[in-house]
Design an enzyme around this catalytic site. Structure first.
Site, PDB file in Angstrom:
ATOM      1  N   HIS A  69       0.831  -1.212   0.000  1.00 34.79           N
ATOM      2  CA  HIS A  69       0.000   0.000   0.000  1.00 34.79           C
ATOM      3  C   HIS A  69       0.863   1.258   0.000  1.00 34.79           C
ATOM      4  O   HIS A  69       0.375   2.345  -0.264  1.00 34.79           O
ATOM      5  CB  HIS A  69      -0.891   0.061   1.244  1.00 34.79           C
ATOM      6  CG  HIS A  69      -1.809  -1.104   1.390  1.00 34.79           C
ATOM      7  ND1 HIS A  69      -2.867  -1.325   0.549  1.00 34.79           N
ATOM      8  CD2 HIS A  69      -1.830  -2.130   2.275  1.00 34.79           C
ATOM      9  CE1 HIS A  69      -3.508  -2.424   0.915  1.00 34.79           C
ATOM     10  NE2 HIS A  69      -2.891  -2.940   1.962  1.00 34.79           N
ATOM     11  N   HIS A  97       6.649   7.293   5.329  1.00 39.64           N
ATOM     12  CA  HIS A  97       6.165   6.617   4.119  1.00 39.64           C
ATOM     13  C   HIS A  97       5.510   7.647   3.213  1.00 39.64           C
ATOM     14  O   HIS A  97       5.376   8.820   3.589  1.00 39.64           O
ATOM     15  CB  HIS A  97       5.168   5.507   4.500  1.00 39.64           C
ATOM     16  CG  HIS A  97       3.971   6.053   5.201  1.00 39.64           C
ATOM     17  ND1 HIS A  97       3.866   6.126   6.568  1.00 39.64           N
ATOM     18  CD2 HIS A  97       2.817   6.615   4.732  1.00 39.64           C
ATOM     19  CE1 HIS A  97       2.714   6.689   6.895  1.00 39.64           C
ATOM     20  NE2 HIS A  97       2.070   6.993   5.795  1.00 39.64           N
ATOM     21  N   HIS A  99       2.452   8.633   0.112  1.00 41.66           N
ATOM     22  CA  HIS A  99       1.197   8.401  -0.608  1.00 41.66           C
ATOM     23  C   HIS A  99       1.348   9.093  -1.954  1.00 41.66           C
ATOM     24  O   HIS A  99       1.897  10.200  -2.014  1.00 41.66           O
ATOM     25  CB  HIS A  99       0.015   9.006   0.155  1.00 41.66           C
ATOM     26  CG  HIS A  99      -0.162   8.402   1.520  1.00 41.66           C
ATOM     27  ND1 HIS A  99      -1.019   7.353   1.769  1.00 41.66           N
ATOM     28  CD2 HIS A  99       0.439   8.681   2.698  1.00 41.66           C
ATOM     29  CE1 HIS A  99      -0.954   7.020   3.042  1.00 41.66           C
ATOM     30  NE2 HIS A  99      -0.064   7.815   3.639  1.00 41.66           N
ATOM     31  N   GLU A 111      -2.913  13.036   0.450  1.00 42.77           N
ATOM     32  CA  GLU A 111      -4.108  12.680   1.214  1.00 42.77           C
ATOM     33  C   GLU A 111      -4.823  13.944   1.664  1.00 42.77           C
ATOM     34  O   GLU A 111      -6.021  14.100   1.473  1.00 42.77           O
ATOM     35  CB  GLU A 111      -3.715  11.818   2.419  1.00 42.77           C
ATOM     36  CG  GLU A 111      -3.101  10.496   1.989  1.00 42.77           C
ATOM     37  CD  GLU A 111      -3.448   9.366   2.930  1.00 42.77           C
ATOM     38  OE1 GLU A 111      -2.975   9.392   4.076  1.00 42.77           O
ATOM     39  OE2 GLU A 111      -4.198   8.452   2.510  1.00 42.77           O
ATOM     40  N   HIS A 124       4.518  11.121   5.090  1.00 46.98           N
ATOM     41  CA  HIS A 124       4.063  11.070   6.489  1.00 46.98           C
ATOM     42  C   HIS A 124       5.175  10.558   7.382  1.00 46.98           C
ATOM     43  O   HIS A 124       5.667   9.442   7.188  1.00 46.98           O
ATOM     44  CB  HIS A 124       2.853  10.136   6.622  1.00 46.98           C
ATOM     45  CG  HIS A 124       1.605  10.722   6.026  1.00 46.98           C
ATOM     46  ND1 HIS A 124       0.520   9.958   5.654  1.00 46.98           N
ATOM     47  CD2 HIS A 124       1.281  12.016   5.774  1.00 46.98           C
ATOM     48  CE1 HIS A 124      -0.423  10.764   5.182  1.00 46.98           C
ATOM     49  NE2 HIS A 124       0.011  12.017   5.237  1.00 46.98           N
ATOM     50  N   THR A 217      -4.719   7.045   8.459  1.00 49.92           N
ATOM     51  CA  THR A 217      -5.489   7.114   7.210  1.00 49.92           C
ATOM     52  C   THR A 217      -5.643   5.743   6.559  1.00 49.92           C
ATOM     53  O   THR A 217      -6.124   5.647   5.435  1.00 49.92           O
ATOM     54  CB  THR A 217      -4.837   8.085   6.204  1.00 49.92           C
ATOM     55  OG1 THR A 217      -3.565   7.551   5.800  1.00 49.92           O
ATOM     56  CG2 THR A 217      -4.655   9.464   6.819  1.00 49.92           C
TER      57      THR A 217
HETATM   58  O1  1SD Z   1      -0.634   4.644   6.027  1.00 47.26           O
HETATM   59  C1  1SD Z   1       0.058   4.476   7.231  1.00 47.26           C
HETATM   60  C2  1SD Z   1       0.211   3.012   7.501  1.00 47.26           C
HETATM   61  O2  1SD Z   1       1.011   2.443   6.499  1.00 47.26           O
HETATM   62  C3  1SD Z   1       0.852   2.789   8.771  1.00 47.26           C
HETATM   63  O3  1SD Z   1       2.182   3.127   8.628  1.00 47.26           O
HETATM   64  C4  1SD Z   1       0.186   3.620   9.820  1.00 47.26           C
HETATM   65  C5  1SD Z   1       0.980   3.622  11.076  1.00 47.26           C
HETATM   66  O4  1SD Z   1       1.062   2.366  11.627  1.00 47.26           O
HETATM   67  O5  1SD Z   1       0.071   4.948   9.432  1.00 47.26           O
HETATM   68  C6  1SD Z   1      -0.673   5.153   8.331  1.00 47.26           C
HETATM   69  S1  1SD Z   1      -0.851   6.902   8.152  1.00 47.26           S
HETATM   70  O6  1SD Z   1      -2.017   7.317   8.908  1.00 47.26           O
HETATM   71  O7  1SD Z   1       0.359   7.541   8.582  1.00 47.26           O
HETATM   72  N1  1SD Z   1      -1.115   7.248   6.682  1.00 47.26           N
HETATM   73 ZN    ZN Z   2       0.326   7.974   5.559  1.00 46.21          ZN
END
Ligand code: 1SD
Ligand code: ZN
Length: 279
Positions: A69, A97, A99, A111, A124, A217
């Site tokens: 993802h 990470h 998006h 996002e 993020h 998210t």
């Molecule tokens: O999308 C991430 C998800 O991959 C995971 O890392 C989670 C944290 O455990 O965070 C979400 S997010 O809300 O930072 N997008």
């Molecule tokens: Zn994220």
């Protein structure tokens, strides 16, 4: 194990069905991401400067992984920290990470959006309150803090017809983004990398930001996140940005905008980062 979820409603659990997943919070009233309306954001004088500890550490990344993802860089534990910024606690960075949208369309991928403007990518930086375990943090309203940065394609600046509304940092970070994206073709087996968070952010201002209470998210969308969305975007070489959809094997990995409900978005006071003070 939980059933698989996806972003495009082509699996059983697309975003409009995430709330049906076991133990899901995705149907709650403090969900993320949101559209931030500049005019409605309330100035909060408590939103001061952050202290970023070890953001310049080039050996902080433990490994880089493709989760199916997102592309996620997992950090060594209890090394990189964030405090200040009105957070009221010390948070340690767990991972960061991205998006993104698709190679054919720069108009979406982030996002969050600001006055309905979306960016091609969003980074993020996920942090956890240092005094809590991860299990405790995901059940605590301010257990996690995520720092969100918009990425903007530097290609936009080549066009004299397209004017960007936000200021963005210059592409001084190109060599570092190249370093990171060079890992993408072999993403499943990356252990070491020599790039720091500071390297990737370049000289983007970290003084002007929005703040609101939201959620993860992705499922289970725990409502445990204090969100910081920085106003200035990070300029990234267009071709390097496209490496993410090209090599990860999927596009459009962002959750649709969620309703604000009764929440307020707060903002740092208007600052010198945009607009001229000259008459
Ligand atoms: O999308 C991430 C998800 O991959 C995971 O890392 C989670 C944290 O455990 O965070 C979400 S997010 O809300 O930072 N997008
Ligand atoms: Zn994220």
């Amino acid at each position: 194990p939980s059933p698989p979820w996806c972003y495009d409603d082509h699996c059983d659990y697309g975003p409009s069905h995430w709330h049906l997943l076991p133990l899901s919070h995705c149907g709650g009233e403090r969900q993320s991401p949101i559209n931030i309306e500049k005019e409605k954001a309330k100035v909060d004088s408590n939103l001061g400067d952050f202290t970023f500890t070890k953001f310049d550490d080039k050996h902080a990344i433990k490994y880089i992984t493709n989760t199916g993802h997102a592309v996620k860089c997992v950090l060594k534990e209890d090394l990189v920290e964030v405090s200040g910024g009105g957070l009221g606690h010390v948070y340690s960075v767990i991972q960061f990470h991205f998006h993104w949208g698709s190679t054919s369309d720069d108009s979406k991928g982030s996002e969050h959006s600001v006055d309905s403007k979306r960016y091609p990518m969003e980074m993020h930086i996920v942090t956890k309150r240092k005094d809590l375990t991860l299990d405790e943090a995901v059940k605590t309203p301010n257990g996690l803090a995520v720092l969100g940065f918009f990425m903007e394609s530097d290609a936009q600046n080549y066009s004299p017809y397209l004017q960007t509304t936000s200021t963005s940092s210059s592409a001084s970070n190109k060599e570092y983004w190249k370093k990171l994206t060079d890992y993408l073709p072999a993403i499943q087996n990356i252990s070491e990398s020599e790039v720091s968070i500071d390297d990737l952010l370049g000289d983007v201002s970290r003084k002007s930001y929005y703040r609101y209470n939201g959620s993860l998210t992705t499922p289970k969308c725990n409502e445990a996140v204090v969100w910081t969305v920085f106003k200035e975007s990070v300029e990234v070489d267009h071709n390097l940005m496209m490496m993410f959809p090209t090599h990860a094997g999927y596009s459009n990995v962002f959750r649709p905008t969620q309703r604000l409900h009764t929440r307020t978005v707060f903002t740092t006071s208007a600052s010198s980062s945009s607009g001229s003070m000259l008459p």
